[in-house]
Enzyme design. Structure first.
Site, PDB file in Angstrom:
ATOM      1  CD  GLU A  28      -2.740   0.798   2.550  1.00 43.17           C
ATOM      2  OE1 GLU A  28      -2.613   1.428   3.575  1.00 43.17           O
ATOM      3  OE2 GLU A  28      -3.795  -0.145   2.565  1.00 43.17           O
ATOM      4  CD  GLN A  47      -0.403  18.713 -10.813  1.00 40.54           C
ATOM      5  OE1 GLN A  47      -1.104  19.661 -10.674  1.00 40.54           O
ATOM      6  NE2 GLN A  47       0.734  18.841 -11.461  1.00 40.54           N
ATOM      7  CG  ASP A  48      -0.481  11.116  -8.282  1.00 46.43           C
ATOM      8  OD1 ASP A  48      -0.576  11.893  -7.091  1.00 46.43           O
ATOM      9  OD2 ASP A  48      -0.825  10.054  -8.248  1.00 46.43           O
ATOM     10  CG  ASN A  49       3.480  16.359 -10.898  1.00 46.27           C
ATOM     11  OD1 ASN A  49       2.628  16.553 -11.581  1.00 46.27           O
ATOM     12  ND2 ASN A  49       3.494  17.074  -9.627  1.00 46.27           N
ATOM     13  NE  ARG A  59      14.462  15.696 -13.406  1.00 48.69           N
ATOM     14  CZ  ARG A  59      13.820  15.977 -14.646  1.00 48.69           C
ATOM     15  NH1 ARG A  59      13.308  17.134 -14.723  1.00 48.69           N
ATOM     16  NH2 ARG A  59      14.094  15.296 -15.732  1.00 48.69           N
ATOM     17  CG  HIS A  62      12.664  22.842  -8.557  1.00 50.33           C
ATOM     18  ND1 HIS A  62      12.382  21.786  -9.274  1.00 50.33           N
ATOM     19  CD2 HIS A  62      13.567  23.544  -9.168  1.00 50.33           C
ATOM     20  CE1 HIS A  62      13.441  21.847 -10.383  1.00 50.33           C
ATOM     21  NE2 HIS A  62      14.100  23.253 -10.095  1.00 50.33           N
ATOM     22  CE  LYS A  72       7.571  19.641  -4.792  1.00 50.51           C
ATOM     23  NZ  LYS A  72       8.872  20.019  -5.084  1.00 50.51           N
ATOM     24  CG  HIS A 119      11.760  18.048  -3.388  1.00 48.97           C
ATOM     25  ND1 HIS A 119      11.349  17.706  -4.871  1.00 48.97           N
ATOM     26  CD2 HIS A 119      12.182  16.993  -2.874  1.00 48.97           C
ATOM     27  CE1 HIS A 119      11.742  16.618  -4.848  1.00 48.97           C
ATOM     28  NE2 HIS A 119      12.056  15.843  -3.861  1.00 48.97           N
ATOM     29  CE1 TYR A 132       6.412  16.859  -8.180  1.00 51.00           C
ATOM     30  CE2 TYR A 132       7.467  15.410  -9.340  1.00 51.00           C
ATOM     31  CZ  TYR A 132       7.035  16.553  -9.035  1.00 51.00           C
ATOM     32  OH  TYR A 132       7.117  17.306 -10.012  1.00 51.00           O
ATOM     33  CE  LYS A 168      12.404  25.714 -14.220  1.00 48.46           C
ATOM     34  NZ  LYS A 168      11.306  25.209 -14.080  1.00 48.46           N
TER      35      LYS A 168
END
Length: 182
Positions: A28, A47-49, A59, A62, A72, A119, A132, A168
């Site tokens: 689970e 939202q899932d990314n 990365r 942010h 998150k 993060h 995430y 960026k």
């Protein structure tokens, strides 16, 4: 799910109970009532990314400011990453400090990062698929980035050479001292 506190208040390592046999495994990965009870307040993910990256990709760091900030819950579906959460809460005794956790498809750990944190992650396997959940939609006008190598924070990333960052993150990330904080 086992919820393990970290050295920074509000950041949790989540370890699922894995039931394995000769067919594979079952676990689970998310249960709202247990999660909210463990962290001590209601979190509603909206939202899932997912991202895929190769070794050396970094990365972050942010976050989104103000009403657009995001909590998150992150995990790795394939490969290995080192995941980092930096405390940006000015009133916190751990302001500017970070938590670093290895997340992998094998250890199946997840990291919960509450609002008020920057993060980032670095891929240390050949390839990684990173997933995430967030509790607020992406708002480009509220997007912020802190330099991954800010000396004030002093993150000891495992890979020092061969790093690959987005344009960026290279050009628009600021020092912690210049960042919008909470």
């Amino acid at each position: 799910m086992n919820y393990l506190p970290t050295d920074i208040d509000g950041v949790w390592i989540c370890e699922p109970r894995v039931f394995a046999d000769n067919r594979g495994y079952f676990m689970e990965t998310w249960r709202e009532d247990d999660f909210n009870r463990a962290v001590g307040y209601e979190v509603r993910f909206v939202q899932d990314n997912e991202s895929k990256s190769h070794r050396g990709v970094l990365r972050g760091l942010h976050y989104q400011r103000g009403d657009a900030s995001q909590a998150k819950l992150v995990r790795v579906l394939q490969g290995i990453v080192v995941d980092v959460a930096v405390d940006l809460r000015k009133s916190s005794p751990t302001f500017g400090k970070y938590v670093m956790v290895e997340l992998s498809a094998q250890n199946k750990r997840q990291l919960f990062i509450p609002r008020g944190f920057a993060h980032g992650f670095q891929v240390i396997s050949d390839e990684a698929v990173f997933a995430y959940k967030v509790d607020n939609r992406y708002a480009p006008e509220a997007e912020c980035s802190i330099r991954y190598d800010d000396p004030t924070i002093g993150i000891d990333w495992p890979l020092k050479e061969g790093l690959e960052l987005s344009e960026k993150d290279l050009r628009h990330a600021v020092a912690l001292s210049e960042a919008d904080t909470f």
